[in-house]
Design an enzyme around this catalytic site. Structure first.
Site, PDB file in Angstrom:
ATOM      1  N   GLU A  64       0.851  -1.197   0.000  1.00 37.83           N
ATOM      2  CA  GLU A  64       0.000   0.000   0.000  1.00 37.83           C
ATOM      3  C   GLU A  64       0.889   1.250   0.000  1.00 37.83           C
ATOM      4  OE1 GLU A  64      -3.314   0.243  -0.452  1.00 37.83           O
ATOM      5  OE2 GLU A  64      -2.513   2.251  -0.690  1.00 37.83           O
ATOM      6  N   LEU A 101       9.723  -1.039  -0.091  1.00 35.47           N
ATOM      7  CA  LEU A 101      10.799  -0.526   0.774  1.00 35.47           C
ATOM      8  C   LEU A 101      11.562   0.589   0.063  1.00 35.47           C
ATOM      9  CD1 LEU A 101      12.416  -3.781   2.290  1.00 35.47           C
ATOM     10  CD2 LEU A 101      10.601  -2.357   3.223  1.00 35.47           C
ATOM     11  N   ALA A 137      10.564   2.594  -2.406  1.00 39.46           N
ATOM     12  CA  ALA A 137       9.775   3.828  -2.574  1.00 39.46           C
ATOM     13  C   ALA A 137       9.865   4.658  -1.286  1.00 39.46           C
ATOM     14  CB  ALA A 137       8.316   3.489  -2.888  1.00 39.46           C
ATOM     15  N   GLY A 180       8.678  11.437  10.509  1.00 39.17           N
ATOM     16  CA  GLY A 180       8.205  10.409  11.428  1.00 39.17           C
ATOM     17  C   GLY A 180       7.303   9.457  10.667  1.00 39.17           C
ATOM     18  N   CYS A 228       6.350   4.195   8.729  1.00 33.55           N
ATOM     19  CA  CYS A 228       7.001   3.508   7.602  1.00 33.55           C
ATOM     20  C   CYS A 228       8.448   3.880   7.343  1.00 33.55           C
ATOM     21  CB  CYS A 228       6.207   3.768   6.326  1.00 33.55           C
ATOM     22  SG  CYS A 228       4.701   2.805   6.256  1.00 33.55           S
TER      23      CYS A 228
END
Ligand code: UDX
Ligand code: ADP
Length: 460
Positions: A163, A219, A221, A271, A274
């Site tokens: 996502e 990861l 992106a 922050g 992700c």
């Protein structure tokens, strides 16, 4: 491949909740059930009052209001939902490990594995299992191994469908995604998921790849986006000593179409759940293959981000005559960005921690984050006792109350409402000299200086 009639999503969090709500909204003929072990969360998703949904996202109340009870359901009965589904999304949390091998870097896959074992135990018919959570590369392999070896002899096809929505804009991102990415090995399973998205996403924006490329692309992106923020934040420090203005530099370089204008806003540090987690994960994977130069390169993005948060806190201390002991610092914002109630890895937590080490009194106002979450975030750091956190930190529901009697205001989140406050009135109630430390470059320097504030902003 027959088309999908029933979808189940395990995990009703920031990703699973909004994503499934939009899938249900756009596919009225598909029954979508979102399950979670957290009964309070499910109760929130089922709350009559749409203001009480557990995830705050602009526009989400409308989507849930349209689909809930029609073809969108929230439940704690995980087994039943697994049993009935043709397609199961796994959207559980994958936090950074806090123990054992890979502690502090690798993703903790225990929740994913528990889901896989539960699916394997319950499923009596063929299922397509979709990884929605962000996962380390080659997790699909582990999933497949668990499903195939512990199951009831039914067939599982595994897809990766990361996502890309950003919090605060989740609904518009879901309605109008730049791309949908589907990785897999089985053409029919891929096509079944393509059909779900085709209900509203143009076909040319649905990209299909192999499983590993899809897992890794998620990861990468996030790493690229975070890298841009760290790059501009590194320049912000240089701007402060050279007299350049980082916003002007961003604008100047962003006009180059090869660079582009987005994600060049200097800040107190990124922050969110992700960026840090995914980069740490990338670093861990690179190190596990002995790719030291690659790992060091990406790790620097995190190091710079930590530096930016510390630098912001230290500037407050230095400017307040090298001591904040007993001084009141009003925090405007606690969420990691505006328009969300999510605080995971928020810069505010670390800036507060640094100031609390110096015995400052921190008074927090955030329009969407409740007091218990703020204390939970600080307690989680383990820097000081919960009693000590409650002694030094006060959370208020009124920004004017937070600022009254404050030695300094610190803007930690870019909530729009902060711009509209009556800063003249605030000036009257603050201690003098009155300092504003703008970690988001949100407020106007000219206006505040005219009112008599001493204004500091990142990168100026
Ligand atoms: C990110 C990715 O954007 C999204 O595609 C992925 O699915 C999840 O991770 P999110 O963390 O929700 O989304 O928010 P994002 O808008 O990317 O912001 C992340 C952090 O970077 C925030 O703290 C934000 O304030 C900060 N940021 C972002 C900046 O400091 N400057 C910028 O220019 C952009
Ligand atoms: P994200 O931001 O990735 O959506 P969240 O932490 O917001 O992460 O949501 C993940 C959700 O997954 C939580 O509500 C958690 O209770 C749920 N969850 C974790 N493991 C399981 C499980 N085995 N079965 C059902 N729900 C689970």
């Amino acid at each position: 491949m027959k088309s999908i009639k029933k979808i189940t999503c395990i995990g009703a969090g920031y990703v699973g909740g909004p994503t499934m709500s939009v899938i249900a909204q756009k596919n009225p003929n598909v029954e979508v059930t979102v399950v979670d072990v957290n009964t309070a969360r499910i109760a929130g998703w089922n709350d009559e009052n749409l203001d009480n949904l557990p995830v705050y996202e602009p526009g989400l109340d409308g989507v849930v209001g349209e689909a809930r009870g029609r073809n969108l359901f929230f439940s704690t009965d995980v087994d039943k939902a697994i049993d009935e589904a043709d397609m199961i999304f796994i959207s559980v949390n994958t936090p950074t490990k806090t123990y054992g091998k890979g502690k502090g870097q690798a993703a903790d896959l225990k929740y994913i594995e528990l889901c896989a074992r539960q699916i394997a135990a319950v499923a009596k018919s063929d299922k397509i299992v979709v990884e929605k959570s962000t996962l380390p590369v080659r997790t699909a392999e582990a999933l497949k191994s668990i499903l195939d070896n512990t199951g009831n002899g039914v067939n599982f096809h595994i897809l990766s469908n990361p996502e890309f929505l950003a919090e605060g804009t989740a609904v518009t991102d879901l309605h109008n995604p730049d791309r949908v990415l589907i990785g897999g090995e089985n053409a029919e399973a891929i096509e079944a998921l393509v059909q779900v998205y085709e209900a509203w996403v143009p076909r040319e924006r649905i990209l299909t790849t192999n499983l590993w490329s899809s897992e890794l692309s998620k990861l990468v992106a996030n790493a690229f986006l975070a890298q841009r923020v760290s790059s501009i934040n590194a320049i912000s420090e240089l701007c402060e000593v050279t007299g350049a203005n980082v916003d002007e530099v961003s604008r100047a370089i962003g006009h180059d179409s090869r660079i582009g204008a987005k994600f060049l806003k200097a800040s107190v540090g990124f922050g969110g759940s992700c960026f840090q987690k995914d980069i740490l994960n990338l670093v861990y994977i690179a190190r596990s293959y002995n790719l030291t130069a690659v790992a060091d390169y990406w790790e620097q993005v995190i190091i710079l981000n930590d530096h930016q948060k510390v630098r912001f806190a230290e500037n407050i201390i230095k400017t307040l005559y090298n001591t904040v002991n007993g001084k009141n610092i009003a925090f405007l914002g606690w969420a990691f960005k505006k328009d969300t109630n999510d605080t995971r890895e928020s810069a505010a937590i670390y800036v507060a921690d640094h100031l609390l080490d110096e015995e400052a009194n921190v008074i927090v106002y955030d329009p969407k984050v409740p007091a218990e979450q703020i204390y939970k975030d600080l307690d989680y750091l383990g820097t000081r006792s919960p009693e000590e956190n409650r002694r030094l930190v006060r959370v208020v529901n009124d920004p004017y109350e937070a600022l009254s009697g404050a030695h300094a205001a610190a803007v930690l989140t870019e909530w729009d409402e902060f711009k509209d406050y009556d800063w003249a009135k605030i000036k009257e109630t603050m201690k003098r000299p009155s300092f504003v430390f703008d970690g988001r470059k949100l407020l106007g320097r000219t206006e505040l200086e005219e009112l008599g504030f001493i204004y500091y902003a990142i990168g100026e």
